[in-house]
Design an enzyme around this catalytic site. Structure first.
Site: not given
Ligand SMILES: NS(=O)(=O)N=C1NCCCN1
Ligand SMILES: [Zn+2]
Length: 252
Positions: A55, A85, A87, A97, A110
């Site tokens: 994802h 990561h 988006h 986001e 992020h």
């Molecule tokens: N997009 S986010 O809020 O960072 N979501 C995440 N999910 C799992 C691990 C780290 N981050």
């Molecule tokens: Zn994220």
């Protein structure tokens, strides 16, 4: 991944009081003079691998000690860098986001950190109200390549399917804007399980990336090489959620 609009069926917290992302309205943010600067101490060589996890595309770090931490700003402890990561959307300036005064950006980075002072593992921290800190860089699409993002985008063809490859000595500080002025608020993970455990630190200044670099994210696939369907990985962003009375503070 299922659509954000149905996540509440399996994760009721999706309709909670501190969900993320949000639309940030700059002139409604409260300037808090007690908010100091965020301080990044990212050791060069704790990056380990880049993975297409089905994802997003994630660069993982060795978080077995405090070599790469963020501290200061709204944080009471140093938080350990675990991964970063992105988006993104399928075209144009949609894909971030968080939005700013209703405006979205083409992508959002992020940098995910966890409070290893108070919690023993990332998993434990991820369920605690002060467990995680995510530093956000907004990616603005104009014409020019981002001089360091190419290190990531040039590696993406190797993780087109749901696989992993090594990435050594990548310091994500090079993906941040020159100014570290930020907005901060209490929120959640933006992907299931949507735990309300994140102190968000959104940098005000976007970084500039090119259409060509964004295009390389969009050729990633949600699917594995062995699967018949080839589903392009795009639009892996959750839309803004209700503020529910929360205050957004500003560092300047
Ligand atoms: N997009 S986010 O809020 O960072 N979501 C995440 N999910 C799992 C691990 C780290 N981050
Ligand atoms: Zn994220």
């Amino acid at each position: 991944m299922s659509s954000p609009s149905v996540w509440h069926k399996n994760y009721p917290v999706a309709q909670g009081n501190r969900q993320s992302p949000i639309d940030i309205v700059p002139h409604q943010a409260l300037h808090d003079p007690s908010l100091g600067p965020v301080v990044l101490n990212y050791d060069q060589c704790t990056s380990m691998n880049i993975t297409n996890n089905g994802h997003s595309v994630v660069v993982q770090f060795d978080d077995s000690d405090d070599r790469s931490v963020i501290q200061g700003g709204p944080l009471d402890n140093p938080y350990r860098l675990k991964q970063f990561h992105f988006h993104w959307g399928e075209k144009g300036c949609h894909g971030s986001e968080h939005t700013v005064a209703g405006n979205s950006y083409a992508s959002e980075l992020h940098l995910v950190h966890w409070n290893a002072v108070k919690y023993k593992t990332f998993g434990e921290a991820a369920t605690a109200p002060d467990g995680l800190a995510v530093l956000v860089s907004l990616l603005h699409k104009t014409g020019d390549d981002h001089r360091w993002l190419h290190v990531i985008t040039d590696a993406l063809y190797m993780v087109k399917f749901k696989v992993s490859t090594t990435v050594n000595c990548f310091n994500p500080k090079c993906l941040l804007p020159s100014s570290l002025h930020y907005w901060t608020y209490l929120g959640s993970l933006t992907t299931p399980p949507l735990h309300e455990s994140v102190i968000w630190i959104v940098l005000r200044e976007p970084i500039i990336v090119s259409e060509k670099q964004l295009g390389k994210f969009r050729m990633l696939l949600f699917t594995g090489e062995e699967e018949d369907q080839r589903i392009r990985m795009e639009n892996n962003f959750r839309p803004p959620q209700p503020l529910k009375g929360r205050k957004v503070r500003s560092s300047i």
